[in-house]
Write an enzyme that holds these catalytic residues in place. Structure first.
Site, PDB file in Angstrom:
ATOM      1  CG  HIS A 261      -1.462   0.977   1.438  1.00 20.63           C
ATOM      2  ND1 HIS A 261      -2.021   2.567   1.324  1.00 20.63           N
ATOM      3  CD2 HIS A 261      -2.901   0.844   1.260  1.00 20.63           C
ATOM      4  CE1 HIS A 261      -3.179   2.701   1.003  1.00 20.63           C
ATOM      5  NE2 HIS A 261      -4.330   1.475   0.847  1.00 20.63           N
ATOM      6  CG  ASP A 317      -8.462  -4.147  -2.841  1.00 22.54           C
ATOM      7  OD1 ASP A 317      -9.529  -4.128  -2.464  1.00 22.54           O
ATOM      8  OD2 ASP A 317      -7.050  -3.158  -3.469  1.00 22.54           O
TER       9      ASP A 317
HETATM   10  C1  COA Z   1      -1.077  -1.168  -3.999  1.00 26.72           C
HETATM   11  C2  COA Z   1       0.726  -0.423  -4.755  1.00 26.72           C
HETATM   12  C3  COA Z   1       0.041  -0.192  -5.963  1.00 26.72           C
HETATM   13  C4  COA Z   1       1.638   0.486  -3.980  1.00 26.72           C
HETATM   14  O1  COA Z   1       2.116   0.812  -5.382  1.00 26.72           O
HETATM   15  P1  COA Z   1       3.628   2.370  -4.699  1.00 26.72           P
HETATM   16  O2  COA Z   1       3.206   2.829  -3.546  1.00 26.72           O
HETATM   17  O3  COA Z   1       3.608   2.990  -5.878  1.00 26.72           O
HETATM   18  O4  COA Z   1       4.472   0.861  -4.565  1.00 26.72           O
HETATM   19  P2  COA Z   1       5.751   0.893  -5.331  1.00 26.72           P
HETATM   20  O5  COA Z   1       4.945  -0.002  -6.297  1.00 26.72           O
HETATM   21  O6  COA Z   1       6.870   1.937  -5.641  1.00 26.72           O
HETATM   22  O7  COA Z   1       6.884  -0.914  -4.719  1.00 26.72           O
HETATM   23  C5  COA Z   1       7.362  -0.294  -3.380  1.00 26.72           C
HETATM   24  C6  COA Z   1       8.403  -2.112  -3.583  1.00 26.72           C
HETATM   25  O8  COA Z   1       7.755  -2.839  -2.930  1.00 26.72           O
HETATM   26  C7  COA Z   1       7.568  -3.536  -3.600  1.00 26.72           C
HETATM   27  N1  COA Z   1       5.742  -3.875  -3.915  1.00 26.72           N
HETATM   28  C8  COA Z   1       5.016  -3.541  -3.796  1.00 26.72           C
HETATM   29  N2  COA Z   1       3.817  -4.037  -3.944  1.00 26.72           N
HETATM   30  C9  COA Z   1       4.461  -5.176  -3.572  1.00 26.72           C
HETATM   31  C10 COA Z   1       3.651  -6.325  -4.081  1.00 26.72           C
HETATM   32  N3  COA Z   1       2.313  -6.713  -3.927  1.00 26.72           N
HETATM   33  N4  COA Z   1       4.185  -7.549  -4.038  1.00 26.72           N
HETATM   34  C11 COA Z   1       5.355  -7.565  -4.470  1.00 26.72           C
HETATM   35  N5  COA Z   1       6.266  -6.813  -4.641  1.00 26.72           N
HETATM   36  C12 COA Z   1       5.599  -5.085  -4.395  1.00 26.72           C
HETATM   37  C13 COA Z   1       7.799  -3.147  -5.539  1.00 26.72           C
HETATM   38  O9  COA Z   1       7.987  -4.656  -6.428  1.00 26.72           O
HETATM   39  C14 COA Z   1       8.876  -2.180  -4.614  1.00 26.72           C
HETATM   40  O10 COA Z   1      10.462  -2.654  -4.575  1.00 26.72           O
HETATM   41  P3  COA Z   1      11.082  -2.009  -4.925  1.00 26.72           P
HETATM   42  O11 COA Z   1      11.584  -1.209  -4.109  1.00 26.72           O
HETATM   43  O12 COA Z   1      12.132  -3.425  -4.482  1.00 26.72           O
HETATM   44  O13 COA Z   1      11.395  -1.314  -6.095  1.00 26.72           O
HETATM   45  C15 COA Z   1       2.031  -2.014  -5.010  1.00 26.72           C
HETATM   46  O14 COA Z   1       1.558  -2.241  -3.618  1.00 26.72           O
HETATM   47  C16 COA Z   1       1.309  -2.716  -5.632  1.00 26.72           C
HETATM   48  O15 COA Z   1       1.144  -2.997  -6.632  1.00 26.72           O
HETATM   49  N6  COA Z   1      -0.193  -3.736  -4.872  1.00 26.72           N
HETATM   50  C17 COA Z   1      -0.613  -4.791  -5.725  1.00 26.72           C
HETATM   51  C18 COA Z   1      -1.711  -4.566  -5.794  1.00 26.72           C
HETATM   52  C19 COA Z   1      -2.613  -4.176  -4.681  1.00 26.72           C
HETATM   53  O16 COA Z   1      -3.222  -5.006  -4.178  1.00 26.72           O
HETATM   54  N7  COA Z   1      -3.596  -2.466  -4.853  1.00 26.72           N
HETATM   55  C20 COA Z   1      -4.683  -2.264  -3.878  1.00 26.72           C
HETATM   56  C21 COA Z   1      -3.769  -1.055  -2.858  1.00 26.72           C
HETATM   57  S1  COA Z   1      -5.020  -0.904  -1.951  1.00 26.72           S
END
Ligand code: COA
Length: 380
Positions: A261, A317
């Protein structure tokens, strides 16, 4: 000298709001003064919607009135029902919802009125109508006639009634009501931001909600509940979790959907509540397999250094996917259910935005070339 770019606007504060507090460090969520734990334990969705729109809880008469008015307003115009019946049956339910809400504006005599009174009326109407659209679409695409909402039911009960055509099952209605309470509002999330950007131009509530639905649809936001369930279905059995995790997460480049998140660096408090509810529901339904897969995968991630270092925990979720699957909802209906709930928060934010509006217009750092010479088209 230009400001450094904040990718994804991380950490950027764009509004003052009474609607909700999201404390990502401690894993706390508050709607207008009440903790999410208190609301999950005690409130119905209609009580939460009233709270978000009025900044206080309703008394008994106000609550009864709101339940009735939402049920009354939930009936769809005939013209919209005719449109719904003309859409391709394989259309994505979120695409249907987005288009239908846009069309609803043309049937709504208040649609171009941005006064506080009209916006309150539209908030109630849209909350009812979005639920009816979701249920009607699921029936229409399966070749069934849509069902008119009943005036004696709550929104959660009406949803189950309009899906099935039978007296609403209490377990399913209670699960939907809990889900609606937990998802109703969540700070400056992407879809709420989109609704505020839209109405801050002086556009209207329906346009704001269309922006919200389009934004919620993505798998990084409201589409994640369906993606999480597809992942659990792909894993198939609890004993496959470790192999799946190794192949797809450790050795592959996939993400665990429903984990991570932008704001929460501790357990999402809604996930903690949903885990308990999903477990209880799975036990009472006699099918615990999907809960067991989810639990085992969450435990595997919790013990993994990659997830520990990045503070990645289940979000709302993750276990809601199990909850909704256990009450036999089609997986592609999960994101529309999110919209059925979040419309309360979106409309509260729209009312707040109009009360103290200024155009939302951020800036960018130009990184393109300068001073290029014009080359006529035939010489390029
Ligand atoms: C929610 C989400 C989009 C947040 O994104 P964000 O704040 O932009 O975070 P980032 O995408 O920059 O991720 C940060 C790090 O954690 C990792 N990461 C984040 N979510 C992850 C997941 N669900 N599984 C594996 N790795 C994950 C990323 O690869 C990144 O790693 P790095 O630092 O080595 O590059 C992201 O956690 C995600 O894609 N989760 C899965 C989708 C989801 O459940 N969405 C609903 C949100 S309520």
């Amino acid at each position: 000298m230009s400001e450094p770019t904040k990718k994804g606007l991380e950490g950027t504060v764009v509004a003052e709001s009474r609607t909700s507090l999201v404390n990502g460090q401690d894993g706390k969520l508050v709607y207008d003064g009440y903790s999410i734990e208190t609301l999950a334990e005690n409130a119905s969705f209609e009580e939460v919607a009233f709270l978000l729109w009025n900044e206080r809880l309703p008394n008994r008469a106000e609550l009864n009135n709101l339940v009735q008015v939402i049920a009354y307003e939930a009936t769809l115009p005939e013209g919209l029902l005719a449109q719904l019946k003309s859409y391709p049956k394989n259309a994505d339910p979120m695409a249907v919802l987005r288009t239908a809400v846009s069309a609803l504006a043309m049937f709504d005599h208040d649609s171009e009125d941005n006064s506080q009174e009209a916006n309150r009326r539209k908030a109630i109407r849209l909350t009812g109508q979005i639920t009816t659209i979701c249920a009607a679409w699921d029936r229409i695409r399966k070749g069934n006639e849509p069902i008119i909402p009943r005036k004696d039911l709550t929104l959660a009960q009406n949803f189950i009634y309009m899906l099935t055509g039978k007296d609403p099952d209490q377990t399913a209605s209670a699960a939907v009501d809990t889900y609606l309470v937990l998802l109703a509002e969540h700070g400056m999330n992407a879809s709420t931001f989109a609704t505020r950007v839209t109405v801050a131009t002086g556009s209207d509530m329906h346009s704001g909600i269309v922006s919200g639905i389009g934004t919620l649809k993505g798998p990084s936001h409201g589409g994640a509940n369906a993606e999480a369930m597809h992942m659990f279905l792909e894993i198939g059995e609890p004993e496959n979790v470790e192999t799946w995790f190794k192949k797809n997460i450790k050795e592959g480049d996939r993400r665990i959907m429903g984990i991570g998140h932008r704001i929460y660096k501790a357990l999402d408090p809604r996930a903690a509540i949903l885990e308990q509810r999903a477990e209880a529901l799975a036990k009472s339904s006699g099918n615990e397999k999907w809960f067991q897969i989810a639990k085992k995968l969450a435990d595997t991630a919790r013990a993994d250094s990659y997830f520990i270092e990045r503070k990645l925990y289940p979000n709302v979720d993750y276990y809601s996917a199990i909850l909704l699957y256990t009450i036999n909802l089609d997986v592609d209906m999960f994101p529309p259910l999110f919209a059925m709930s979040r419309v309360a928060g979106w409309t509260a934010h729209i009312i707040e935005q109009f009360a103290n509006n200024r155009l939302i217009r951020p800036d960018l750092n130009y990184i393109g070339p300068m001073g290029l010479q014009w080359v006529p088209v035939d010489q390029r």
